[in-house]
Write a protein that holds these residues in place. Structure first.
Motif, mmCIF file in Angstrom:
data_model
loop_
_atom_site.group_PDB
_atom_site.id
_atom_site.type_symbol
_atom_site.label_atom_id
_atom_site.label_comp_id
_atom_site.label_asym_id
_atom_site.label_seq_id
_atom_site.Cartn_x
_atom_site.Cartn_y
_atom_site.Cartn_z
ATOM 1 N N GLU A 107 10.757 9.866 -7.176
ATOM 2 C CA GLU A 107 9.603 8.990 -7.408
ATOM 3 C C GLU A 107 9.408 8.722 -8.897
ATOM 4 O O GLU A 107 9.087 7.599 -9.298
ATOM 5 C CB GLU A 107 8.341 9.591 -6.773
ATOM 6 N N PRO A 163 8.236 6.917 -2.218
ATOM 7 C CA PRO A 163 9.574 6.373 -2.509
ATOM 8 C C PRO A 163 9.791 4.994 -1.888
ATOM 9 O O PRO A 163 10.455 4.144 -2.484
ATOM 10 C CB PRO A 163 10.531 7.411 -1.892
ATOM 11 N N GLN A 185 11.938 15.146 -4.276
ATOM 12 C CA GLN A 185 11.268 13.847 -4.116
ATOM 13 C C GLN A 185 10.476 13.470 -5.363
ATOM 14 O O GLN A 185 10.382 12.303 -5.715
ATOM 15 C CB GLN A 185 10.368 13.887 -2.869
ATOM 16 N N TRP A 241 7.117 26.241 -4.318
ATOM 17 C CA TRP A 241 6.329 25.425 -3.396
ATOM 18 C C TRP A 241 6.546 25.964 -1.998
ATOM 19 O O TRP A 241 7.678 26.279 -1.628
ATOM 20 C CB TRP A 241 6.800 23.962 -3.480
ATOM 21 N N ILE A 282 8.776 25.954 4.908
ATOM 22 C CA ILE A 282 9.638 25.304 3.925
ATOM 23 C C ILE A 282 9.267 25.890 2.576
ATOM 24 O O ILE A 282 8.118 25.757 2.135
ATOM 25 C CB ILE A 282 9.400 23.780 3.885
ATOM 26 N N ARG A 334 9.424 18.091 -0.982
ATOM 27 C CA ARG A 334 9.596 17.328 0.267
ATOM 28 C C ARG A 334 11.031 16.848 0.450
ATOM 29 O O ARG A 334 11.931 17.643 0.612
ATOM 30 C CB ARG A 334 8.594 16.186 0.337
ATOM 31 N N ALA A 335 11.272 15.537 0.428
ATOM 32 C CA ALA A 335 12.638 15.062 0.655
ATOM 33 C C ALA A 335 13.532 15.541 -0.479
ATOM 34 O O ALA A 335 13.204 15.369 -1.646
ATOM 35 C CB ALA A 335 12.665 13.546 0.736
ATOM 36 N N ILE A 336 14.650 16.153 -0.111
ATOM 37 C CA ILE A 336 15.606 16.557 -1.155
ATOM 38 C C ILE A 336 16.980 15.948 -0.933
ATOM 39 O O ILE A 336 17.727 15.773 -1.878
ATOM 40 C CB ILE A 336 15.735 18.089 -1.272
ATOM 41 N N TYR A 371 5.274 23.393 8.372
ATOM 42 C CA TYR A 371 5.257 22.106 9.060
ATOM 43 C C TYR A 371 5.488 22.270 10.544
ATOM 44 O O TYR A 371 6.220 23.153 10.989
ATOM 45 C CB TYR A 371 6.392 21.207 8.551
ATOM 46 N N ASP A 413 -3.470 5.645 -3.615
ATOM 47 C CA ASP A 413 -4.739 6.367 -3.720
ATOM 48 C C ASP A 413 -4.640 7.555 -4.669
ATOM 49 O O ASP A 413 -5.633 8.114 -5.088
ATOM 50 C CB ASP A 413 -5.224 6.806 -2.326
ATOM 51 N N VAL A 460 -6.809 1.778 -0.502
ATOM 52 C CA VAL A 460 -7.162 0.717 0.438
ATOM 53 C C VAL A 460 -8.039 1.331 1.524
ATOM 54 O O VAL A 460 -7.625 2.278 2.188
ATOM 55 C CB VAL A 460 -5.902 0.087 1.055
ATOM 56 N N LEU A 495 -0.552 -0.441 -4.589
ATOM 57 C CA LEU A 495 -1.788 0.331 -4.627
ATOM 58 C C LEU A 495 -1.520 1.745 -4.120
ATOM 59 O O LEU A 495 -0.926 1.923 -3.057
ATOM 60 C CB LEU A 495 -2.831 -0.318 -3.717
ATOM 61 N N VAL A 530 0.864 -1.186 0.000
ATOM 62 C CA VAL A 530 0.000 0.000 0.000
ATOM 63 C C VAL A 530 0.889 1.221 0.000
ATOM 64 O O VAL A 530 1.667 1.410 0.932
ATOM 65 C CB VAL A 530 -0.861 0.129 1.275
ATOM 66 N N ASN A 567 -6.115 3.644 -6.569
ATOM 67 C CA ASN A 567 -6.612 2.454 -5.875
ATOM 68 C C ASN A 567 -6.367 2.678 -4.389
ATOM 69 O O ASN A 567 -5.226 2.583 -3.927
ATOM 70 C CB ASN A 567 -5.858 1.199 -6.328
ATOM 71 N N GLY A 581 8.982 2.299 6.191
ATOM 72 C CA GLY A 581 9.065 3.733 5.876
ATOM 73 C C GLY A 581 8.308 4.579 6.883
ATOM 74 O O GLY A 581 8.184 4.220 8.063
HETATM 75 C C1 LIG Z 1 9.576 19.230 4.360
HETATM 76 C C2 LIG Z 1 10.127 17.831 4.348
HETATM 77 C C3 LIG Z 1 11.459 17.645 4.054
HETATM 78 C C4 LIG Z 1 11.995 16.357 4.035
HETATM 79 N N1 LIG Z 1 13.297 16.215 3.714
HETATM 80 C C5 LIG Z 1 13.834 14.974 3.653
HETATM 81 C C6 LIG Z 1 15.160 14.802 3.210
HETATM 82 O O1 LIG Z 1 15.840 15.756 2.833
HETATM 83 N N2 LIG Z 1 15.656 13.537 3.166
HETATM 84 C C7 LIG Z 1 14.903 12.454 3.538
HETATM 85 O O2 LIG Z 1 15.417 11.341 3.478
HETATM 86 N N3 LIG Z 1 13.619 12.588 3.938
HETATM 87 C C8 LIG Z 1 13.073 13.815 4.003
HETATM 88 N N4 LIG Z 1 11.763 13.964 4.347
HETATM 89 C C9 LIG Z 1 10.964 12.776 4.683
HETATM 90 C C10 LIG Z 1 10.441 12.051 3.448
HETATM 91 O O3 LIG Z 1 9.647 12.909 2.663
HETATM 92 C C11 LIG Z 1 9.618 10.848 3.878
HETATM 93 O O4 LIG Z 1 10.372 10.088 4.794
HETATM 94 C C12 LIG Z 1 9.223 9.971 2.710
HETATM 95 O O5 LIG Z 1 8.304 10.603 1.869
HETATM 96 C C13 LIG Z 1 8.583 8.683 3.212
HETATM 97 O O6 LIG Z 1 8.225 7.892 2.138
HETATM 98 P P1 LIG Z 1 7.024 6.848 2.249
HETATM 99 O O7 LIG Z 1 6.981 6.194 0.915
HETATM 100 O O8 LIG Z 1 7.203 6.032 3.463
HETATM 101 O O9 LIG Z 1 5.728 7.713 2.503
HETATM 102 P P2 LIG Z 1 4.969 8.828 1.510
HETATM 103 O O10 LIG Z 1 6.002 9.478 0.708
HETATM 104 O O11 LIG Z 1 4.162 9.595 2.435
HETATM 105 O O12 LIG Z 1 4.127 7.891 0.592
HETATM 106 C C14 LIG Z 1 2.969 7.229 1.041
HETATM 107 C C15 LIG Z 1 2.104 6.904 -0.152
HETATM 108 O O13 LIG Z 1 1.001 6.110 0.275
HETATM 109 C C16 LIG Z 1 -0.169 6.550 -0.370
HETATM 110 N N5 LIG Z 1 -1.307 6.143 0.468
HETATM 111 C C17 LIG Z 1 -1.609 6.587 1.710
HETATM 112 N N6 LIG Z 1 -2.734 5.987 2.156
HETATM 113 C C18 LIG Z 1 -3.136 5.136 1.192
HETATM 114 C C19 LIG Z 1 -4.244 4.247 1.045
HETATM 115 N N7 LIG Z 1 -5.151 4.094 2.016
HETATM 116 N N8 LIG Z 1 -4.359 3.523 -0.092
HETATM 117 C C20 LIG Z 1 -3.448 3.655 -1.091
HETATM 118 N N9 LIG Z 1 -2.395 4.501 -1.008
HETATM 119 C C21 LIG Z 1 -2.244 5.228 0.112
HETATM 120 C C22 LIG Z 1 0.026 8.052 -0.491
HETATM 121 O O14 LIG Z 1 -0.749 8.630 -1.527
HETATM 122 C C23 LIG Z 1 1.516 8.146 -0.817
HETATM 123 O O15 LIG Z 1 1.759 8.076 -2.207
HETATM 124 C C24 LIG Z 1 11.191 15.246 4.357
HETATM 125 C C25 LIG Z 1 9.840 15.440 4.647
HETATM 126 C C26 LIG Z 1 9.302 16.700 4.637
HETATM 127 C C27 LIG Z 1 7.864 16.874 4.922
#
Ligand SMILES: Cc1cc2nc3c(=O)[nH]c(=O)nc-3n(C[C@H](O)[C@H](O)[C@H](O)COP(=O)(O)OP(=O)(O)OC[C@H]3O[C@@H](n4cnc5c(N)ncnc54)[C@H](O)[C@@H]3O)c2cc1C
Lengths: 65, 540
Positions: free
Chosen positions: B127, B32, B123, B286, B206, B62-64, B290, B53, B149, B51, B28, B147, B309
């Motif tokens: 992606e 990344p 980010q 952007w 940010i 976001r993550a850079i 936060y 949404d 969940v 999957l 789900v 899709n 993650g």
């Molecule tokens: C301002 C900012 C700066 C950052 N800088 C850094 C950095 O420099 N370096 C770094 O390593 N990290 C950084 N981060 C953190 C980084 O962005 C996150 O750790 C990262 O996005 C986590 O990835 P993830 O795939 O776990 O979650 P997400 O990126 O949040 O992805 C989750 C995905 O799940 C989907 N989803 C959620 N619920 C459902 C559902 N019910 N059904 C289907 N899909 C669903 C969402 O649409 C999304 O696509 C930063 C974050 C922020 C906010």
């Protein structure tokens, strides 16, 4: 002013957060008193008058005017 | 130029018309972490359904900051070089107090590594590249956008899911559900798992801005600049980073009681940016406000539901440990899950994903919360200590080291965990591969590429014979006339980093799990069996 070599790293962050924790929940007056106790106890640990006088002077030298 | 968010097409899932056969893995979330997870599994031959949404990549950069270890994992996943080519490479961090620089650090002072200490890359690009790479596995990765969940139920040996699409709802079954659904994980919430921890009251603005002239000045070398109490933002902190496409990231600490919505409005943001960059023209790309949290789940593995993650752990971004931590999660979980699915290891191997990565995430939280605490003194006494540290930092080396604007992500060591056989090599068991340049039949390359080929790999450095062991790849460095691939250590660096006359056994995720001076087949087999969980306490 004496530039002393760094002896805190690599545990500097751990020390700093322990220091902040030691102050947690204290009033400003209590923190002030804690700091005084710390200085005295650290001085006792250092146990060397020349070093202590040198530290006192260096710390004071940051107070401009 | 602003990033073009081309939506990914929605395709009717088969489950809408007829029940789908039970899947081995459903992921789900196509952030990344979910995407990298699917690619890792596909490279190991395991199919998954992903999957999401949504139908676009991350909105806003976001993550850079992507760390060296992440790039090394991305290298294995086939996207590292593309990210490196596009990203802005940097390794120096400078810290200022007021207008004066007080301390700088170099995150990779030595040469001889394929990947730099850090690249900055938005980010959305990360992606996009991961989605492109996932498309290389049409038989193994079934990416389903739009899709969502909406329900799941763990039924012991499988998980049942309800998925909502623009055309209606359908059900899926999967042997394992990998919750990569981010910080707000609905999977986690449905399970009622406690997710509490430190929330910082301070808010941070940010902003990504596009400008032709660099705010770092003429002939800039990309670096990370951090200010305590800068002249342009008195009493607070500020951070500046360069990204590709002439985009710059600016983080500004706001007042505790600032109105987040109002602060994100252009009429508030633009003057703040002008205070930093002066009259140089720029475009706001952007903006977001936060509040940061440092939290982790108690357990990452709940029978057939595994959290990976941000769904498992969230950190404040000072130290870039969020996404970078999550990528280390997938690196750790992929080979274990595949071994269990293939019947080569007991399910308890998956529990070690929790043990090893919960440790990694605790380390990330500790570092991120200390940095955020240093940046945001909460009492007058904390502010007093902070002010004096800053004052002393202008000339006292110990005080410079105390300045904490973020301790940047480093590879997590798994030393001391039960899968590793303790060793006395220069690189201790548990550490991730230390890269070095090598030369072989195909020219110059990197040790990294030979170690991370998918399975267990035994690498001999210098004068040491490697026995043949079924299912273990062998690589020789500075060896002659062996019946396995051999390479030369360029500038002797590989030998210097690992020691002469030593063999190292690497796990499929590139972590050392044993080392030997006289490797014998039996000892190697025992170390591999241990790394596969053979010596763990039996599962319940
Ligand atoms: C301002 C900012 C700066 C950052 N800088 C850094 C950095 O420099 N370096 C770094 O390593 N990290 C950084 N981060 C953190 C980084 O962005 C996150 O750790 C990262 O996005 C986590 O990835 P993830 O795939 O776990 O979650 P997400 O990126 O949040 O992805 C989750 C995905 O799940 C989907 N989803 C959620 N619920 C459902 C559902 N019910 N059904 C289907 N899909 C669903 C969402 O649409 C999304 O696509 C930063 C974050 C922020 C906010």
């Amino acid at each position: 002013m004496t530039i002393a070599p760094d002896r805190l790293s690599p545990f500097q962050d751990e020390f700093y957060s322990a220091l902040m924790q030691a102050h947690e929940g204290l009033t400003e007056a209590q923190s002030h008193a804690l700091n005084a106790r710390l200085v005295l106890m650290m001085a006792n640990r250092i146990g060397d008058l020349d070093s202590l006088v040198d530290i006192l002077k260096t710390a004071r030298s940051y107070e401009h005017g | 130029m602003a990033y073009d968010y081309t939506p990914f097409p929605y395709v009717s899932p088969p489950g809408l018309t007829a029940p789908e056969a039970r899947h081995r893995v459903v992921i789900v979330g196509a952030g990344p972490i979910g995407l990298a997870m699917a690619i890792d599994l596909a490279q190991r031959g395991v199919a998954s359904v992903v999957l999401d949404d949504n139908n676009v990549v991350s909105v806003g950069s976001r993550a850079i900051c992507w760390a060296k270890r992440t790039l090394e994992i991305f290298d294995r996943l086939g996207v590292g070089e593309r990210m490196l080519a596009k990203g802005v490479t940097w390794k120096i961090g400078r810290q200022f107090h007021g207008a004066e620089e007080v301390y700088s650090f170099d995150l990779l002072p030595e040469e001889g590594h394929k990947y730099p200490a850090f690249i900055n890359l938005q980010q959305y690009y990360a992606e996009e590249y991961l989605v492109d790479r996932a498309r290389d596995f049409p038989e193994l990765i079934d990416l389903r956008f739009k899709n969502k969940v909406v329900a799941h139920e763990d039924r012991g040996n499988h998980v049942a899911l309800t998925v909502e699409t623009p055309e209606g709802t359908y059900s899926l079954q999967t042997e394992y559900l990998l919750a990569c659904d981010g910080a707000g994980s609905a999977t986690r919430e449905r399970m009622g798992l406690d997710f509490t921890g430190q929330t910082f009251q301070e808010q941070f603005l940010i902003a990504d801005i596009e400008m032709d002239e660099s705010p770092f000045g003429p002939d800039p070398v990309p670096e990370r600049w951090f200010w305590f109490d800068p002249p342009f933002h008195a009493g607070k902190s500020a951070l500046l980073h360069a990204q590709p496409d002439n985009i710059y990231r600016i983080d500004l600490q706001l007042d505790v009681d600032a109105d987040g919505k109002a602060e994100a409005a252009p009429e508030k943001v633009i003057p703040r940016i002008k205070a930093i960059v002066g009259d140089k023209p720029f475009r706001l790309d952007w903006v977001s406000v936060y509040k940061f949290r440092c939290i982790k789940l108690d357990r990452f593995v709940h029978n057939r539901v595994i959290f990976v993650g941000d769904s498992a752990h969230v950190v404040s971004p000072f130290g870039a440990r969020g996404g970078n931590g999550g990528i280390q999660d997938i690196d750790n979980l992929g080979w274990k899950l595949v071994a269990v699915l293939a019947g080569e290891a007991d399910e308890r191997l998956i529990e070690t994903y929790h043990d090893e990565r919960s440790h990694g995430s605790a380390e990330n939280i500790l570092n991120s919360s200390r940095a955020t605490n240093f940046m945001t003194p909460k009492t007058p006494i904390e502010a007093l200590f902070r002010a004096e540290v800053l004052r002393l930092a202008h000339d006292q080396p110990f005080a410079r080291k105390l300045l904490n604007s973020g301790r940047l992500s480093v590879p997590c060591s798994l030393e001391g965990f039960p899968l590793q056989t303790p060793g006395t090599g220069a690189v201790p068991s548990g550490r991730a591969v230390v890269d070095a340049p090598i030369n072989g039949p195909e020219g110059d390359g990197w040790l990294l590429e030979q170690v991370q080929t998918g399975g267990f790999t035994l690498v001999g450095f210098g004068d040491v014979q490697l026995p043949e062991v079924d299912g273990i790849a062998r690589v020789g460095i500075n060896q002659r006339s062996a019946d396995y691939p051999c390479f030369t250590a360029l500038k002797g660096l590989a030998i210097r980093r690992y020691g002469e006359g030593r063999a190292y056994l690497f796990r499929p995720d590139g972590h050392v799990c044993a080392s030997f001076t006289a490797p014998e087949a039996d000892a190697i087999l025992a170390a591999r069996a241990r790394a596969m969980g053979a010596e763990l306490e039996p599962s319940r």
